[in-house]
Scaffold this motif. Structure first.
Motif, PDB file in Angstrom:
ATOM      1  N   ILE A   8       0.853  -1.196   0.000  1.00  0.00           N
ATOM      2  CA  ILE A   8       0.000   0.000   0.000  1.00  0.00           C
ATOM      3  C   ILE A   8       0.887   1.244   0.000  1.00  0.00           C
ATOM      4  N   PRO A   9       0.965   1.960  -1.125  1.00  0.00           N
ATOM      5  CA  PRO A   9       1.755   3.191  -1.143  1.00  0.00           C
ATOM      6  C   PRO A   9       0.999   4.310  -0.429  1.00  0.00           C
ATOM      7  N   THR A  10       1.730   5.113   0.325  1.00  0.00           N
ATOM      8  CA  THR A  10       1.039   6.185   1.058  1.00  0.00           C
ATOM      9  C   THR A  10       1.751   7.518   0.873  1.00  0.00           C
ATOM     10  N   TYR A  11       0.949   8.535   0.675  1.00  0.00           N
ATOM     11  CA  TYR A  11       1.423   9.920   0.741  1.00  0.00           C
ATOM     12  C   TYR A  11       0.299  10.739   1.367  1.00  0.00           C
ATOM     13  N   PHE A  35       3.396  -1.042   3.930  1.00  0.00           N
ATOM     14  CA  PHE A  35       3.169   0.341   3.514  1.00  0.00           C
ATOM     15  C   PHE A  35       4.482   0.882   2.945  1.00  0.00           C
ATOM     16  N   VAL A  36       4.362   1.662   1.876  1.00  0.00           N
ATOM     17  CA  VAL A  36       5.548   2.335   1.337  1.00  0.00           C
ATOM     18  C   VAL A  36       5.264   3.824   1.383  1.00  0.00           C
ATOM     19  N   ASP A  37       5.890   4.486   2.340  1.00  0.00           N
ATOM     20  CA  ASP A  37       5.581   5.901   2.576  1.00  0.00           C
ATOM     21  C   ASP A  37       6.710   6.791   2.062  1.00  0.00           C
ATOM     22  N   ASP A  38       6.320   7.840   1.357  1.00  0.00           N
ATOM     23  CA  ASP A  38       7.307   8.764   0.773  1.00  0.00           C
ATOM     24  C   ASP A  38       7.504   9.991   1.658  1.00  0.00           C
ATOM     25  N   ASN A  39       7.804   9.743   2.916  1.00  0.00           N
ATOM     26  CA  ASN A  39       8.070  10.833   3.864  1.00  0.00           C
ATOM     27  C   ASN A  39       6.902  11.827   3.902  1.00  0.00           C
ATOM     28  N   ALA A  65      11.596  10.897  -0.203  1.00  0.00           N
ATOM     29  CA  ALA A  65      10.832  11.986  -0.827  1.00  0.00           C
ATOM     30  C   ALA A  65       9.778  11.417  -1.762  1.00  0.00           C
ATOM     31  N   LYS A  66       8.803  12.244  -2.096  1.00  0.00           N
ATOM     32  CA  LYS A  66       7.719  11.824  -2.989  1.00  0.00           C
ATOM     33  C   LYS A  66       8.255  11.598  -4.392  1.00  0.00           C
ATOM     34  N   GLN A  67       8.143  10.357  -4.850  1.00  0.00           N
ATOM     35  CA  GLN A  67       8.677  10.033  -6.176  1.00  0.00           C
ATOM     36  C   GLN A  67       7.645   9.365  -7.065  1.00  0.00           C
ATOM     37  N   GLY A  68       6.398   9.394  -6.617  1.00  0.00           N
ATOM     38  CA  GLY A  68       5.348   8.799  -7.449  1.00  0.00           C
ATOM     39  C   GLY A  68       5.036   7.373  -7.028  1.00  0.00           C
ATOM     40  N   LEU A  69       3.808   6.990  -7.328  1.00  0.00           N
ATOM     41  CA  LEU A  69       3.318   5.675  -6.904  1.00  0.00           C
ATOM     42  C   LEU A  69       4.073   4.516  -7.561  1.00  0.00           C
ATOM     43  N   ARG A  71       7.288   4.348  -8.419  1.00  0.00           N
ATOM     44  CA  ARG A  71       8.578   4.108  -7.747  1.00  0.00           C
ATOM     45  C   ARG A  71       8.351   3.456  -6.389  1.00  0.00           C
ATOM     46  N   ALA A  72       7.279   3.856  -5.712  1.00  0.00           N
ATOM     47  CA  ALA A  72       6.978   3.251  -4.408  1.00  0.00           C
ATOM     48  C   ALA A  72       6.690   1.760  -4.587  1.00  0.00           C
ATOM     49  N   TYR A  73       5.936   1.410  -5.633  1.00  0.00           N
ATOM     50  CA  TYR A  73       5.634  -0.005  -5.866  1.00  0.00           C
ATOM     51  C   TYR A  73       6.883  -0.807  -6.210  1.00  0.00           C
ATOM     52  N   ASP A  92      -4.693   0.779  -2.958  1.00  0.00           N
ATOM     53  CA  ASP A  92      -4.620   2.181  -2.526  1.00  0.00           C
ATOM     54  C   ASP A  92      -4.887   2.279  -1.025  1.00  0.00           C
ATOM     55  N   ALA A  93      -4.426   3.383  -0.450  1.00  0.00           N
ATOM     56  CA  ALA A  93      -4.524   3.547   1.008  1.00  0.00           C
ATOM     57  C   ALA A  93      -5.814   4.215   1.461  1.00  0.00           C
ATOM     58  N   ASP A  94      -6.665   4.622   0.514  1.00  0.00           N
ATOM     59  CA  ASP A  94      -7.745   5.548   0.855  1.00  0.00           C
ATOM     60  C   ASP A  94      -9.133   4.901   0.894  1.00  0.00           C
ATOM     61  N   HIS A 132     -15.506  13.865 -14.343  1.00  0.00           N
ATOM     62  CA  HIS A 132     -14.304  14.017 -15.182  1.00  0.00           C
ATOM     63  C   HIS A 132     -13.290  12.905 -14.898  1.00  0.00           C
ATOM     64  N   ARG A 133     -13.246  12.414 -13.655  1.00  0.00           N
ATOM     65  CA  ARG A 133     -12.322  11.310 -13.336  1.00  0.00           C
ATOM     66  C   ARG A 133     -12.797  10.018 -13.997  1.00  0.00           C
ATOM     67  N   LEU A 134     -14.104   9.812 -13.974  1.00  0.00           N
ATOM     68  CA  LEU A 134     -14.647   8.603 -14.598  1.00  0.00           C
ATOM     69  C   LEU A 134     -14.370   8.604 -16.102  1.00  0.00           C
ATOM     70  N   THR A 203     -15.666  -2.956  -7.037  1.00  0.00           N
ATOM     71  CA  THR A 203     -16.337  -1.663  -6.927  1.00  0.00           C
ATOM     72  C   THR A 203     -15.346  -0.676  -6.328  1.00  0.00           C
ATOM     73  N   PHE A 204     -15.243   0.484  -6.966  1.00  0.00           N
ATOM     74  CA  PHE A 204     -14.303   1.523  -6.536  1.00  0.00           C
ATOM     75  C   PHE A 204     -15.095   2.679  -5.933  1.00  0.00           C
ATOM     76  N   GLU A 205     -14.713   3.107  -4.748  1.00  0.00           N
ATOM     77  CA  GLU A 205     -15.412   4.231  -4.114  1.00  0.00           C
ATOM     78  C   GLU A 205     -14.416   5.351  -3.855  1.00  0.00           C
ATOM     79  N   THR A 211      -6.612  13.820   0.324  1.00  0.00           N
ATOM     80  CA  THR A 211      -6.833  14.356  -1.027  1.00  0.00           C
ATOM     81  C   THR A 211      -6.114  13.505  -2.069  1.00  0.00           C
ATOM     82  N   SER A 212      -6.631  13.597  -3.292  1.00  0.00           N
ATOM     83  CA  SER A 212      -6.054  12.856  -4.412  1.00  0.00           C
ATOM     84  C   SER A 212      -4.707  13.457  -4.807  1.00  0.00           C
ATOM     85  N   LYS A 213      -3.799  12.603  -5.259  1.00  0.00           N
ATOM     86  CA  LYS A 213      -2.502  13.083  -5.737  1.00  0.00           C
ATOM     87  C   LYS A 213      -2.457  13.107  -7.261  1.00  0.00           C
ATOM     88  N   MET A 214      -3.602  12.851  -7.868  1.00  0.00           N
ATOM     89  CA  MET A 214      -3.707  12.852  -9.325  1.00  0.00           C
ATOM     90  C   MET A 214      -3.465  14.264  -9.846  1.00  0.00           C
TER      91      MET A 214
END
Ligand SMILES: Nc1nc2c(ncn2[C@@H]2O[C@H](COP(=O)(O)OP(=O)(O)O)[C@@H](O)[C@H]2O)c(=O)[nH]1
Ligand SMILES: [Mg+2]
Length: 261
Positions: A8-11, A35-39, A65-69, A71-73, A92-94, A132-134, A203-205, A211-214
């Motif tokens: 589970i990557p986390t930021y 968990f893979v956390d980017d500080n 540091a934050k390097q994107g999902l 790299r965390a994987y 996902d962590a959310d 718009h995300r869908l 099913t995705f909720e 907040t989203s990092k997208m």
């Protein structure tokens, strides 16, 4: 000994990680969680250290540091391959991915090399996502299919199970993406190499907290990396012969260890 690891990557997921890890272990007591956390600036990493101290099935990898999902994987996959895990999950962590699906993904993985949780097989199963995300997510599936020939409906999805053999085989491939293109590249490389990839309806909720990092950069990266997938495949739009490590070649797949109750 066969076993499962949920990565589970986390930021900035402070409000989610405790309850999520609890629910994952409850839904599937045989798995462990990494968990893979980017500080994360919100202190997610500190909280994760507390969870690790309290529960031996929870682990954490701290990155500077934050390097994107993506790299965390990759860091999480390397961690898993250094240990004895046979089934390696992405999640996902959310709470967008229901932990109760883990046993289903695992069951599917008994007969496949990669199981892609999909929001778009047998209809659309997305709750509370902005339109718009869908649209973006659905379009991504059509775009990937149009460019590469890969037929899956949800190639950017992040709820998956890989057999260890797939990650070992893909380790040498140059999968450099940081954002959602990573999910596309992983699925495409496995599929074009001849591994057996199946979709499983989930099913995705949308997230309740955090907040989203997208962002635009993630979409831009995905747009060009899809073409790169196709070029790297030598412009092929179909898989090679079955990969030697595919479960269809190696006979009976391993099964997950049962824990004593
Ligand atoms: N470690 C790490 N995790 C990330 C990064 N970007 C996103 N994530 C995690 O990846 C998962 C999906 O991201 P999210 O922001 O929910 O994307 P969305 O669901 O598409 O809006 C969540 O668990 C995030 O915390 C990153 O740069 N590093
Ligand atoms: Mg999310």
């Amino acid at each position: 000994m066969a076993s499962g690891l949920v990565i589970i990557p986390t930021y900035n997921e402070r409000d989610n990680v405790a309850a999520l890890s609890q629910q994952v272990l409850k839904a599937c007591p045989e798995v462990e969680v990494l968990f893979v956390d980017d500080n994360s600036p919100d202190g997610t990493g500190v909280l994760l250290d507390e969870l690790v101290a309290a529960e031996p099935r929870i682990h954490v990898l701290h990155r500077s540091a934050k390097q994107g999902l993506g790299r965390a994987y990759v860091a999480g996959f390397d961690w898993a391959l250094e240990r004895d895990f046979t089934f390696i999950f992405e999640m996902d962590a959310d709470f967008s991915h229901d932990p109760r699906e883990i046993p289903n993904l695992l069951a599917q993985a008994q007969q496949a090399d990669v199981v892609l949780g999909s929001r778009y097989v047998d209809g659309i199963r997305v709750i509370n996502w902005p339109l718009h995300r869908l649209i973006l997510s659905r379009t991504a599936g059509y775009y990937v299919k149009w460019v590469t020939g890969m037929p899956f409906s949800d190639p950017t999805g992040g709820y998956r199970c890989y057999r260890r053999t797939v990650l070992e085989a893909l380790r040498g491939e140059r999968i450099k993406a940081q954002g959602y293109a990573f999910q596309i590249e992983m699925a495409h490389t496995a599929w074009i190499s001849g591994f057996q990839v199946v979709e499983w309806p989930i099913t995705f909720e949308d997230r309740h907290s955090g907040t989203s990092k997208m962002g635009v950069g993630i979409v831009r990266e995905a747009l060009w990396r899809v073409w790169k997938c196709w070029f790297r495949a030598g412009l092929r739009r179909r898989p090679r012969a079955i990969h030697a490590a595919s479960i269809r070649q190696t006979g009976e797949p391993a099964t997950i260890t049962e824990t004593a109750s």
